[in-house]
Design a protein around this motif. Structure first.
Motif, PDB file in Angstrom:
ATOM      1  N   ASN A   1       0.915  -1.244   0.156  1.00 52.74           N
ATOM      2  CA  ASN A   1       0.062  -0.030   0.007  1.00 52.74           C
ATOM      3  C   ASN A   1       0.909   1.245   0.044  1.00 52.74           C
ATOM      4  OD1 ASN A   1      -2.187  -1.719   0.244  1.00 52.74           O
ATOM      5  ND2 ASN A   1      -2.256  -1.494   2.440  1.00 52.74           N
ATOM      6  N   PHE A   2       2.174   0.941   0.248  1.00 56.88           N
ATOM      7  CA  PHE A   2       2.948   2.327   0.362  1.00 56.88           C
ATOM      8  C   PHE A   2       3.914   2.139  -0.738  1.00 56.88           C
ATOM      9  CE2 PHE A   2       2.066   1.575   4.847  1.00 56.88           C
ATOM     10  CZ  PHE A   2       1.700   2.762   5.289  1.00 56.88           C
ATOM     11  N   ILE A   3       3.538   3.572  -1.452  1.00 60.67           N
ATOM     12  CA  ILE A   3       4.607   3.850  -2.665  1.00 60.67           C
ATOM     13  C   ILE A   3       6.059   4.363  -2.182  1.00 60.67           C
ATOM     14  CG2 ILE A   3       3.798   6.279  -3.126  1.00 60.67           C
ATOM     15  CD1 ILE A   3       3.869   5.338  -6.073  1.00 60.67           C
TER      16      ILE A   3
ATOM     17  N   GLU B   1      13.409  -0.472  10.656  1.00 59.07           N
ATOM     18  CA  GLU B   1      12.154  -0.445   9.995  1.00 59.07           C
ATOM     19  C   GLU B   1      11.803   0.797  10.222  1.00 59.07           C
ATOM     20  OE1 GLU B   1       9.256  -2.681   9.514  1.00 59.07           O
ATOM     21  OE2 GLU B   1      11.019  -4.561   9.482  1.00 59.07           O
ATOM     22  N   LEU B   2      11.633   1.339   8.926  1.00 52.53           N
ATOM     23  CA  LEU B   2      11.316   2.968   8.675  1.00 52.53           C
ATOM     24  C   LEU B   2       9.781   3.272   8.804  1.00 52.53           C
ATOM     25  CD1 LEU B   2      13.925   3.714   5.901  1.00 52.53           C
ATOM     26  CD2 LEU B   2      14.180   3.720   8.379  1.00 52.53           C
ATOM     27  N   ARG B   3       9.628   4.625   9.120  1.00 54.74           N
ATOM     28  CA  ARG B   3       8.150   4.939   9.131  1.00 54.74           C
ATOM     29  C   ARG B   3       7.806   5.506   7.900  1.00 54.74           C
ATOM     30  NH1 ARG B   3       5.432   6.387  13.566  1.00 54.74           N
ATOM     31  NH2 ARG B   3       7.260   6.483  14.854  1.00 54.74           N
ATOM     32  N   LYS B   4       6.510   5.283   7.492  1.00 54.04           N
ATOM     33  CA  LYS B   4       6.108   5.475   5.904  1.00 54.04           C
ATOM     34  C   LYS B   4       4.830   5.950   6.064  1.00 54.04           C
ATOM     35  CE  LYS B   4       9.666   3.165   4.099  1.00 54.04           C
ATOM     36  NZ  LYS B   4      10.758   3.842   3.322  1.00 54.04           N
ATOM     37  N   SER B   5       4.728   7.048   5.088  1.00 59.63           N
ATOM     38  CA  SER B   5       3.508   7.640   4.922  1.00 59.63           C
ATOM     39  C   SER B   5       3.220   8.078   3.516  1.00 59.63           C
ATOM     40  CB  SER B   5       3.276   9.050   5.759  1.00 59.63           C
ATOM     41  OG  SER B   5       2.251   9.842   5.467  1.00 59.63           O
TER      42      SER B   5
ATOM     43  N   GLU C   1       6.029  12.873   8.424  1.00 58.21           N
ATOM     44  CA  GLU C   1       5.926  11.253   8.998  1.00 58.21           C
ATOM     45  C   GLU C   1       6.550  10.192   8.077  1.00 58.21           C
ATOM     46  OE1 GLU C   1       4.814  10.493  11.940  1.00 58.21           O
ATOM     47  OE2 GLU C   1       4.615  12.607  12.715  1.00 58.21           O
ATOM     48  N   ASN C   2       7.359  10.488   6.860  1.00 57.00           N
ATOM     49  CA  ASN C   2       7.748   9.616   6.087  1.00 57.00           C
ATOM     50  C   ASN C   2       9.273   9.483   6.016  1.00 57.00           C
ATOM     51  OD1 ASN C   2       7.487   7.665   3.698  1.00 57.00           O
ATOM     52  ND2 ASN C   2       8.142   9.290   2.533  1.00 57.00           N
ATOM     53  N   ALA C   3       9.941   8.365   6.368  1.00 53.62           N
ATOM     54  CA  ALA C   3      11.363   8.241   6.046  1.00 53.62           C
ATOM     55  C   ALA C   3      11.333   7.407   4.698  1.00 53.62           C
ATOM     56  CB  ALA C   3      12.070   7.548   7.257  1.00 53.62           C
ATOM     57  N   LEU C   4      11.310   8.129   3.624  1.00 51.95           N
ATOM     58  CA  LEU C   4      11.619   7.546   2.300  1.00 51.95           C
ATOM     59  C   LEU C   4      12.523   6.408   2.270  1.00 51.95           C
ATOM     60  CD1 LEU C   4       9.907   7.666  -0.356  1.00 51.95           C
ATOM     61  CD2 LEU C   4      11.636   9.594  -1.101  1.00 51.95           C
TER      62      LEU C   4
END
Length: 304
Positions: A157-159, A184-188, A194-197
Motif C-alpha cells: 500500500n506504500f509507494i 524498520e522505517l516510518r512510512k506515509s 512522517e515519512n522516512a522515504l
C-alpha cells in the motif's frame, strides 16, 4: 574496466555518478508522483524548475572538481527525472548491485548502462525480482551494511516503501562476512514529515565517528537505540521533524573530514564546523522539494 571500491560512507571519494536534471520535463501530475513532498509542492505551485535544479547540481559538480573527484553523469533521457542516481544502483566493496526500482523508473537504470558495462561481469549483480531495494536504503559501513526497510503486511500500500526484507536476506547471502543490519522505517504516502522515504532521510553516518539521526524516522525504538549506542550519544546530531523534512540528514561525505551540505542548514553546518569538518555549502533547496538531497543525487563508485 572499473575497479569499484566502496566500504563505507566516508572514505576519500575518487569516482562518483551525479544525477542530472537535464530534460527533466514539465511539472508532473500528482498521480505520477512517488513521494508526498513532491505532491505537496505540485499542489502549492512551488515544484522546482528544471533550470534551477540544473544550476544547483552544477554547484555540486564544481565541489567534486575542487576535490579532484571524477564525475559521471547518466545519459540524458527526454522528459525523465534522473536526479536521484542513488536510487538506481549501489556499490558494496567491489560489487555493483542494480536496484529493483519502481517499475516506471526502469529507464533511469539503463541511463548508466555505459558505466555498468565497464564493471567486470562477475562484479555485477541483479537481485531476484522479489527483492525490492533502492540505494538510499543501503549504507556500507565497514563490517556492517545498514539497510532501511519496511516489513509491514501493508507494504504494497506504500509507494514510499522501497526496500523489503527479501532484499535484506539476499544482501546477507551476498556478503556473508558482513552484518546486514536492518531498520524498520516510518512510512506515509501523504505526510512528508512522517515519512522516512529511505534510511538516509533519517540517518547518516559521518566521519570522525559522528552521525545524524532522527528518532521518529524509525518505527522500532530499539533499533534507533542500537544506533545511538553504536555511535555514542555524544557523537550524534539529533534532528527535528522539520529538519528531517528539509533533508538535514541527506548530506554527502567526500572524505572523513569534508562534507557537502545545503547552505541553509545553519544549525547542522555550525555543529559540523565545531566538530572539525570542512563544510562545502551549496544551494540545494529546489532539489530537496522532491524528498531527496545530496546523498540521494550521488552514487559513489570508488572510495579509497
Amino acid at each position: 574496466m572499473l575497479k569499484l571500491n566502496v566500504n563505507n560512507e566516508v572514505s576519500r571519494l575518487r569516482e562518483v555518478v551525479l544525477g542530472t536534471a537535464e530534460k527533466n520535463g514539465p511539472t508532473p501530475k500528482v498521480e505520477a508522483c512517488y513521494d508526498p513532498k513532491s505532491i505537496e509542492h505540485i499542489l502549492a505551485g512551488t515544484y522546482p524548475q528544471e533550470v534551477d535544479m540544473i544550476r544547483e547540481m552544477s554547484e555540486v559538480e564544481r565541489v567534486f572538481e575542487k576535490y579532484d573527484v571524477k564525475v559521471y553523469r547518466p545519459e540524458v533521457i527526454q522528459d525523465c527525472n534522473q536526479i536521484f542516481s542513488r536510487d538506481i544502483a549501489f556499490v558494496i566493496d567491489d560489487i555493483m548491485i542494480e536496484a529493483n526500482i519502481l517499475p516506471h523508473r526502469e529507464a533511469e537504470v539503463h541511463a548508466i548502462d555505459y558505466i555498468w558495462n565497464q564493471v567486470a561481469p562477475d562484479k555485477r549483480i541483479i537481485l531476484p525480482p522479489e527483492c525490492h531495494v533502492e540505494g538510499g536504503d543501503v549504507m556500507p559501513w565497514n563490517d556492517y551494511v545498514f539497510v532501511g526497510t519496511y516489513s509491514g503486511e501493508d507494504y504494497s500500500n506504500f509507494i514510499t516503501a522501497r526496500t523489503n526484507m527479501d532484499a535484506v536476506i539476499a544482501l546477507q547471502e551476498l556478503f556473508p562476512n558482513k552484518t546486514i543490519k536492518s531498520f524498520e522505517l516510518r512510512k506515509s504516502n501523504t505526510n512528508p514529515r512522517e515519512n522516512a522515504l529511505h534510511l538516509d532521510c533519517c540517518f547518516n553516518p559521518l566521519g570522525k565517528g559522528k552521525a545524524i539521526l532522527h528518532k521518529n524516522g524509525f518505527l522500532n525504538t530499539d533499533e534507533y537505540n542500537w544506533l545511538v549506542r553504536f555511535f555514542g550519544q555524544e557523537n550524534i546530531f539529533e534532528i527535528t521533524k522539520e529538519e528531517m523534512y528539509q533533508m538535514y540528514s541527506n548530506v554527502f561525505s567526500i572524505s572523513d573530514d569534508v562534507i557537502i551540505s545545503e547552505r541553509n542548514f545553519t544549525r547542522l553546518n555550525t555543529w559540523l564546523k565545531k566538530q572539525g569538518f570542512i563544510v562545502e555549502e551549496v544551494p540545494y533547496a529546489e532539489i530537496g522539494k522532491q524528498e531527496g538531497l545530496l546523498r540521494c543525487t550521488t552514487l559513489p563508485l570508488i572510495r579509497d
